[in-house]
Enzyme design. Structure first.
Site, PDB file in Angstrom:
ATOM      1  N   ASP A  21     -32.058  59.879  77.032  1.00 30.08           N
ATOM      2  CA  ASP A  21     -32.327  59.201  75.831  1.00 30.08           C
ATOM      3  C   ASP A  21     -33.326  59.647  75.065  1.00 30.08           C
ATOM      4  OD1 ASP A  21     -31.322  56.235  76.930  1.00 30.08           O
ATOM      5  OD2 ASP A  21     -32.506  57.097  78.564  1.00 30.08           O
TER       6      ASP A  21
ATOM      7  N   HIS B 245     -36.022  44.741  79.806  1.00 32.41           N
ATOM      8  CA  HIS B 245     -36.210  45.570  80.955  1.00 32.41           C
ATOM      9  C   HIS B 245     -36.792  44.550  82.181  1.00 32.41           C
ATOM     10  CE1 HIS B 245     -35.951  48.841  78.295  1.00 32.41           C
ATOM     11  NE2 HIS B 245     -35.681  49.665  79.404  1.00 32.41           N
TER      12      HIS B 245
ATOM     13  N   ARG C  99     -37.517  61.885  75.682  1.00 34.00           N
ATOM     14  CA  ARG C  99     -37.671  62.307  77.134  1.00 34.00           C
ATOM     15  C   ARG C  99     -38.081  63.835  77.225  1.00 34.00           C
ATOM     16  NH1 ARG C  99     -37.662  57.264  78.432  1.00 34.00           N
ATOM     17  NH2 ARG C  99     -35.808  55.974  78.503  1.00 34.00           N
TER      18      ARG C  99
ATOM     19  N   ASP D 123     -26.091  49.466  79.632  1.00 33.06           N
ATOM     20  CA  ASP D 123     -27.432  49.878  79.861  1.00 33.06           C
ATOM     21  C   ASP D 123     -27.771  49.895  81.419  1.00 33.06           C
ATOM     22  OD1 ASP D 123     -30.020  50.590  79.131  1.00 33.06           O
ATOM     23  OD2 ASP D 123     -30.422  49.026  77.626  1.00 33.06           O
TER      24      ASP D 123
ATOM     25  N   ARG E  89     -37.682  52.021  67.090  1.00 36.48           N
ATOM     26  CA  ARG E  89     -36.400  52.775  67.572  1.00 36.48           C
ATOM     27  C   ARG E  89     -35.301  52.268  66.492  1.00 36.48           C
ATOM     28  NH1 ARG E  89     -35.761  50.612  73.470  1.00 36.48           N
ATOM     29  NH2 ARG E  89     -34.063  52.172  73.577  1.00 36.48           N
TER      30      ARG E  89
END
Length: 590
Positions: free
Chosen positions: A130, A247, A138, A320, A199
């Site tokens: 990502d 999440h 990352r 995802d 984002r």
């Protein structure tokens, strides 16, 4: 994208299985040409199902034993994880001990590809991460860094967005990664969104769509198939209007069909028109689009009905992470991948228990719940993506060339120039630009950011000190910062999501610094919403706390650079609901 380019990309997506691929030997040399269609016919059911799964493995080389591999997968090394499960893809993270430096990453990628092409189905891997840039990055320095999507939204330049993606993608490919789970096409219409925020390119669907499409072109069309990466626009059908994090929860978005068409759909439509190889699903419930109560990842109405049939997407749909609570609340882990495939997904990302997930799919095929033909459809799409991106022809990279490509001087210079066009001046009551004072103090959120800004200020002459106080400064830290501010001529305080109740101590810090009577410049280094919460004479938004953004900020502070960024989202007034403290498009200059 021109009609000619669209035609070429469509041809890749629809006919890649008829294109010859080259089988790769253990040493990376070419052997007999092989048809992707033949690969499918030669695979066992287990090998085909394995091609649908993407997961991580622990270790800095393919042959490095790691106890977590034994614990989670029953084998010792990353190569053995690939071989045991016939994986279609591997995803890299820092926490899997996979990302240290560019050459190490390239060698790891080559080792994993070697394991894939010399076992089982003999199909090279999609290797992903990502690398959205900005908040979700990352791979850090020496790889070229950018400030992220919302900063690009402030810059308003499709050319800059495309070039940022091209540089990012070409550096990833040099390290052996051939797929990037980016860009985020979510339209951040909810300022309280805890998971998207910076984002997102913008709260404006048209601007978000324009820049999303530009990044698809940058990732996929900026060089030849063996030098670019597959883009994966996310999170369909749109994760921008939620105040929950998928999440840890299952967010519900109350958009009706008309709102979805107007607010959420444009970036995904434009990404598909630009030829995105993949679309990632969201673990969100949108009851007015699908009343089943299922998250979109498990919804046939959303993935097959809306994405495939209505928007005409023919590429790979990837879920995802299946470890996220947003998809695990209602079903056991063995059922989740089966339901995702029934909904229309092709690749299944990071199941909570890989063996359980694979067995669940195999059992569903053997019982007739899923047909093998349905499995074949997804494997064909995966192979088409790998063929079109040049992965089947040559999955390996030249490690000796990594340092020439990753973080090169030209890329770094372009990244700085792009970032220089994003800094946004929100308020300036005669404070900026600064005449270099004798002493300056930098404080606030971010150990690296405060140090980086202090270094860049110091390079311009002032004696500079820094004190990082974190996201949640204590009273003692605030008192210490106030005492240091009193000893300096000007203070710059960095904030990061200070609008959030959890981080409200940052606002106490800013107010305490204001009470010193010394000039204070506040800088929102994440969401620009912080600027509405404290009435200061000078507020700047950088949308990022990376060194590249701190260099641009220093240039603006001292007048070397005129701020040209414009707000890509409105900043609401917390004291006057329904009104904006700073409207969309606001941005001062000089």
């Amino acid at each position: 994208m021109s009609p000619k380019t669209r035609t070429r990309r469509a041809a890749i997506a629809l006919s890649a299985l008829a294109v010859g691929a080259v089988a790769i030997t253990a040493t990376g040399g070419a052997s007999e040409p092989q048809q992707p269609a033949d690969l499918l016919q030669e695979m066992t059911l287990e090998e085909k199902v394995g091609q649908l799964f993407v997961t991580y493995a622990y270790g800095r080389t393919a042959d490095t034993p790691h106890p977590k591999n034994k614990e989670e997968f029953g084998v010792d090394t990353p190569a053995q994880v690939v071989q045991k499960y016939h994986l279609g893809g591997v995803i890299h993270f820092a926490w899997t001990d996979s990302l240290h430096d560019p050459k190490q990453i390239a060698e790891l990628s080559n080792g994993l590809q070697n394991a894939a092409v010399n076992s089982g189905a003999k199909v090279p891997l999609l290797i992903s991460t990502d690398q959205e840039q900005g908040q979700v990055t990352r791979i850090h320095e020496p790889a070229t860094q950018f400030p992220g999507n919302m900063a690009l939204g402030a810059g308003r330049s499709p050319e800059d967005a495309e070039r940022a993606a091209a540089i990012t993608g070409q550096e990833l490919r040099a390290m052996g990664l051939n797929q990037n789970f980016a860009p985020s096409g979510d339209v951040n219409v909810n300022p309280a969104n805890p998971v998207i925020g910076v984002r997102s390119f913008s709260s404006d669907p048209a601007l978000a769509a324009q820049l999303t499409a530009a990044q698809i072109r940058g990732y996929e069309d900026s060089a030849g198939p063996g030098e670019t990466v597959s883009a994966s626009v996310k999170h369909f059908p749109g994760h921008g209007d939620t105040n929950q994090d998928s999440h840890t929860a299952l967010p519900v978005i109350e958009h009706d069909r008309q709102q979805w068409e107007q607010l959420d759909a444009p970036p995904f439509k434009d990404a598909i028109a630009a030829g995105t190889d993949a679309v990632m699903s969201a673990h969100i419930v949108v009851p007015k689009l699908d009343d089943s109560g299922e998250p979109s990842t498990l919804s046939p109405k959303v993935l097959t009905g809306m994405l495939r049939e209505e928007l005409g997407f023919k590429g790979v749909i990837i879920t995802d992470s299946l470890q996220m609570e947003g998809v695990r609340q209602k079903h056991p882990d063995a059922e989740i991948p089966v339901l995702a495939l029934k909904a229309g997904a092709d690749m299944l990302l990071m199941p909570n228990d890989l063996q359980v997930a694979i067995d669940g799919v195999l059992n569903a095929v053997r019982s007739g719940e899923l047909s093998e033909q349905r499995i074949d459809q997804s494997v064909e799409r995966v192979l088409a993506l790998k063929s079109g991106r040049g992965v089947l022809a040559n999955p390996f990279v030249d490690v000796s060339k990594v340092d020439q490509i990753v973080g090169g001087a030209e890329h770094l210079g372009e990244a700085q120039a792009i970032t220089d066009r994003t800094t946004t001046l929100l308020r300036n009551d005669g404070v900026l630009p600064l005449k270099p004072p004798a002493k300056m103090f930098v404080t606030g959120a971010g150990d690296d950011a405060t140090a980086a800004l202090a270094e860049r200020i110091g390079a311009r002459g002032p004696q500079t000190s820094a004190l990082a106080t974190g996201l949640k400064p204590t009273k003692e830290q605030i008192d210490q910062a106030v005492e240091q501010a009193k000893q300096n001529d000007v203070t710059v305080v960095l904030t990061s999501a200070a609008w959030s109740e959890a981080n409200a101590g940052q606002l106490d810090l800013v107010r305490a610094l204001q009470q010193t009577g010394k000039p204070v410049v506040a800088v929102a280094t994440r969401d620009p919403y912080d600027a509405a919460h404290v009435d200061l004479p000078a507020w700047v938004a950088t949308y990022s706390d990376k060194p590249v953004a701190m260099e641009s900020l220093a240039k603006v502070l001292f007048g070397e650079l005129a701020p040209v960024g414009k707000l890509p989202v409105p900043v609401p007034d917390p004291n006057k609901p329904g009104t904006d403290a700073y409207p969309f498009g606001h941005g001062l200059g000089w």
